[in-house]
Design an enzyme around this catalytic site. Structure first.
Site, mmCIF file in Angstrom:
data_model
loop_
_atom_site.group_PDB
_atom_site.id
_atom_site.type_symbol
_atom_site.label_atom_id
_atom_site.label_comp_id
_atom_site.label_asym_id
_atom_site.label_seq_id
_atom_site.Cartn_x
_atom_site.Cartn_y
_atom_site.Cartn_z
ATOM 1 N N ASP A 92 -12.118 -10.056 -1.276
ATOM 2 C CA ASP A 92 -13.468 -10.248 -0.387
ATOM 3 C C ASP A 92 -14.278 -9.309 -1.196
ATOM 4 O O ASP A 92 -13.976 -8.298 -1.756
ATOM 5 C CB ASP A 92 -13.467 -10.299 1.009
ATOM 6 C CG ASP A 92 -12.724 -9.116 1.672
ATOM 7 O OD1 ASP A 92 -12.682 -8.017 0.995
ATOM 8 O OD2 ASP A 92 -12.180 -9.023 2.645
ATOM 9 N N ASN A 149 2.000 -4.774 -3.356
ATOM 10 C CA ASN A 149 0.680 -5.235 -3.182
ATOM 11 C C ASN A 149 -0.334 -3.932 -2.504
ATOM 12 O O ASN A 149 0.199 -3.212 -1.863
ATOM 13 C CB ASN A 149 0.772 -6.256 -1.900
ATOM 14 C CG ASN A 149 -0.712 -6.756 -1.767
ATOM 15 O OD1 ASN A 149 -1.321 -7.594 -2.695
ATOM 16 N ND2 ASN A 149 -0.802 -6.756 -0.524
ATOM 17 N N GLU A 168 0.711 -1.108 0.143
ATOM 18 C CA GLU A 168 0.111 -0.054 -0.001
ATOM 19 C C GLU A 168 0.928 1.092 0.162
ATOM 20 O O GLU A 168 0.814 2.113 1.086
ATOM 21 C CB GLU A 168 -1.135 -0.185 1.092
ATOM 22 C CG GLU A 168 -1.897 -1.277 1.263
ATOM 23 C CD GLU A 168 -2.587 -1.411 2.444
ATOM 24 O OE1 GLU A 168 -2.848 -0.426 2.915
ATOM 25 O OE2 GLU A 168 -3.646 -2.311 2.403
ATOM 26 N N GLU A 177 -6.187 -10.591 -1.663
ATOM 27 C CA GLU A 177 -6.934 -10.539 -0.109
ATOM 28 C C GLU A 177 -8.325 -10.641 -0.790
ATOM 29 O O GLU A 177 -9.144 -9.505 -0.210
ATOM 30 C CB GLU A 177 -6.691 -9.288 0.272
ATOM 31 C CG GLU A 177 -4.968 -9.050 0.585
ATOM 32 C CD GLU A 177 -4.760 -7.933 1.516
ATOM 33 O OE1 GLU A 177 -5.462 -7.091 2.015
ATOM 34 O OE2 GLU A 177 -3.621 -7.735 1.646
ATOM 35 N N HIS A 202 -10.342 -5.957 -2.402
ATOM 36 C CA HIS A 202 -11.162 -5.671 -1.356
ATOM 37 C C HIS A 202 -12.315 -4.904 -2.188
ATOM 38 O O HIS A 202 -12.292 -3.700 -2.064
ATOM 39 C CB HIS A 202 -10.691 -4.941 -0.167
ATOM 40 C CG HIS A 202 -9.893 -5.798 0.665
ATOM 41 N ND1 HIS A 202 -10.103 -6.789 1.284
ATOM 42 C CD2 HIS A 202 -8.553 -5.602 0.618
ATOM 43 C CE1 HIS A 202 -9.226 -7.393 1.878
ATOM 44 N NE2 HIS A 202 -7.964 -6.396 1.651
HETATM 45 O O1 9MR Z 1 -7.017 -8.700 8.265
HETATM 46 C C1 9MR Z 1 -6.232 -7.623 9.054
HETATM 47 C C2 9MR Z 1 -6.747 -7.339 10.185
HETATM 48 O O2 9MR Z 1 -6.932 -8.415 11.127
HETATM 49 C C3 9MR Z 1 -6.024 -6.105 10.830
HETATM 50 O O3 9MR Z 1 -6.711 -5.506 11.831
HETATM 51 C C4 9MR Z 1 -5.723 -4.970 9.820
HETATM 52 C C5 9MR Z 1 -5.235 -3.860 10.613
HETATM 53 O O4 9MR Z 1 -5.372 -2.980 9.735
HETATM 54 O O5 9MR Z 1 -5.152 -5.478 8.605
HETATM 55 C C6 9MR Z 1 -6.016 -6.389 7.876
HETATM 56 O O6 9MR Z 1 -5.263 -6.820 6.817
HETATM 57 C C7 9MR Z 1 -5.163 -5.974 5.970
HETATM 58 C C8 9MR Z 1 -4.024 -6.278 5.215
HETATM 59 O O7 9MR Z 1 -2.893 -6.457 5.946
HETATM 60 C C9 9MR Z 1 -3.616 -5.368 4.134
HETATM 61 N N1 9MR Z 1 -4.647 -5.021 3.304
HETATM 62 C C10 9MR Z 1 -6.023 -4.600 4.034
HETATM 63 C C11 9MR Z 1 -6.213 -5.729 5.019
HETATM 64 C C12 9MR Z 1 -7.636 -5.422 5.638
HETATM 65 O O8 9MR Z 1 -7.473 -4.340 6.413
#
Ligand code: 9MR
Length: 351
Positions: free
Chosen positions: A273, A206, A165, A271, A242
Site C-alpha cells: 500500500d 517477511n 518482522e 502487503e 508499506h
Molecule cells: O491489517 C492488520 C490489522 O488489521 C491489525 O490491526 C494489525 C495489528 O498490528 O496488523 C495488520 O497487518 C499487519 C501485518 O500482519 C504485518 N505487517 C504490517 C501489517 C499492518 O500493520
C-alpha cells in the site's frame, strides 16, 4: 525484459488490427469496466504471477467489497485470521474459524491463499506473552503451534509467512519473545518445523522497510544466504512494501529483488500500500499511481518475483488511518470502490 514486453504488446495490437479486430480501449471510469477486459489477476497470470489483496474477516460481510475482491484478484491473504492470537487462543487449544472462513471464501471465488503468519512479535495470545518460559518450553510451544497450524492448512495455502518482522531497522535481530528466550536458532527451527508439517508449501520470511537496498534488507540477504548454505528450508522473501509518498521511493528496489532471486529464493510483494499525508489531491494521486506502476515493474523485471498482494484494495478498509493519524488514501480503489489513478497504472504496468 521491459522492452520485450512492450514489443510483444505492440505486436499483439498490430496483429489484432490486421485481423480486423477492434482493440479494446484501456481507460476506465469508476468500476464500470468492459466485461471482456481482463482483471488484475488475469493480467498477472499472463506473466506467470498472481495479483492478490488481503482481506480481514469482518470485511467479508461487506458484500459489494467482498464480491469485487473475488472478481478482480486471483489471490488473497487473511489480514488477521491466521495469526497466533486467533489460531491458538489458549495453550494447545486451536481455533481455525477465522482462517477457515477466509479459505472457504477464497475457494468459492477461485483465489489462492497466502498463509500469514506463523510467528510475529505482535498479536500473540496473552497466555504466551504473560508466561515465563524456559528455552525448551518455548521451543516446544513454537513447534506445536507451527505444526498444528501448518497441518491444518496443508493444501489450502500455497505459501506461509513463517517468521514475520524479525529484524530491526539497523539489521540486528528484533528482540522478540522467541529471540530473547531461544536465541536466533528459532528462525531455522521454525522453517524446519513448517517444512516437516507440509513439505510442499512455500516458506517465507517477511518484513517491512526491506524494499530498498539497505541495512535491513542486507541482514535478510545474509540470513537467507546462511540458511541456504545450512540446507534450511527457505523458499521466499516477502517484501511487505508499506510505502509512504513522504519518504521517497525505495532505493534500487529492482536490484534488491534481483539479488534475493540470485540467492535461489522467490520474492513476493506481500502487503503493498502507498499512503500519503491527507488530504489527497491530484498531484499526490498521480505520484501514487507512478509508484504503484514502479513497484509492479520492479516485480515484473525479475522472473522469481512471483506475485503482488495489496494490503486490502480500497480506502474503505485500510489499517493506515488508525495507525498513522492524518495519513491514508493508500490503495488503488477509493472508499466508494471507484478506481483511482493507481488502478489504471497497475493495469498498464501489467500489460
Ligand atoms: O491489517 C492488520 C490489522 O488489521 C491489525 O490491526 C494489525 C495489528 O498490528 O496488523 C495488520 O497487518 C499487519 C501485518 O500482519 C504485518 N505487517 C504490517 C501489517 C499492518 O500493520
Amino acid at each position: 525484459m521491459r522492452s520485450t514486453r512492450v514489443r510483444t504488446a505492440t505486436l499483439a495490437a498490430a496483429a489484432a488490427l490486421l485481423a480486423g479486430l477492434a482493440v479494446a480501449p484501456t481507460a476506465h471510469a469508476g468500476t464500470h469496466r468492459h466485461t471482456a477486459d481482463p482483471t488484475l489477476g488475469q493480467l498477472a497470470e499472463r506473466t506467470g504471477r498472481y495479483f492478490g489483496a488481503a482481506v480481514d474477516n469482518p470485511e467479508l460481510a461487506d458484500t459489494p467489497y467482498a464480491d469485487l475482491l473475488g472478481k478482480e484478484f486471483d489471490a488473497t491473504t487473511p489480514g488477521n485470521g491466521m495469526k497466533w492470537y486467533a489460531t491458538e487462543p489458549q495453550r494447545g487449544v486451536f481455533d481455525f474459524t477465522a482462517g477457515d472462513e477466509i479459505v472457504n471464501y477464497a475457494k468459492a471465488k477461485g483465489l489462492k491463499v497466502r498463509g500469514h503468519n506463523l510467528l510475529w512479535h505482535q498479536q500473540l495470545p496473552d497466555w504466551l506473552t504473560s508466561g515465563t518460559w524456559t528455552k525448551d518450553e518455548l521451543r516446544s510451544i513454537l513447534k506445536n503451534h507451527i505444526t498444528h497450524v501448518v497441518k491444518h492448512y496443508k493444501g489450502k495455502v500455497f505459501a506461509w509467512d513463517v517468521a514475520n518482522e524479525i529484524m530491526n531497522e539497523d539489521g540486528t535481530y528484533r528482540e522478540n519473545i522467541f529471540y530473547r528466550t531461544i536465541g536466533p536458532s528459532y528462525i531455522a527451527d521454525a522453517l524446519r518445523w513448517a517444512h516437516a508439517a507440509d513439505p510442499k508449501v512455500k516458506l517465507y520470511l517477511n518484513d517491512y522497510n526491506v524494499e530498498a537496498v539497505g541495512p535491513k534488507s542486507d541482514a535478510y540477504y545474509t540470513l537467507i544466504k546462511r540458511l541456504k548454505a545450512d540446507h534450511v528450508p527457505i523458499d521466499g522473501f516477502g517484501m511487505q512494501a508499506h510505502l509512504a509518498l513522504q519518504y521517497g521511493f525505495p532505493d534500487r528496489m529492482e536490484q534488491n529483488i534481483q539479488r534475493f532471486a540470485e540467492l535461489g529464493v522467490d520474492v513476493a510483494i506481500t502487503e503493498l500500500d502507498i499512503r500519503m499525508i491527507l488530504p489527497s489531491d491530484a498531484a499526490k494521486l498521480a505520484q501514487q499511481a507512478d509508484w504503484y506502476s514502479k513497484v509492479t515493474d520492479a516485480c515484473l523485471a525479475v522472473k522469481r518475483c512471483v506475485g503482488i498482494t495489496l494490503w486490502g484494495y480500497s480506502d474503505r478498509h485500510s489499517w493506515i488511518p488508525a495507525v498513522f493519524p492524518g495519513e491514508g488514501a493508500a490503495l488503488p480503489w477509493d472508499e466508494n470502490l471507484a478506481h483511482k489513478p493507481a488502478y489504471d497504472a497497475i493495469r498498464e504496468a501489467l500489460r
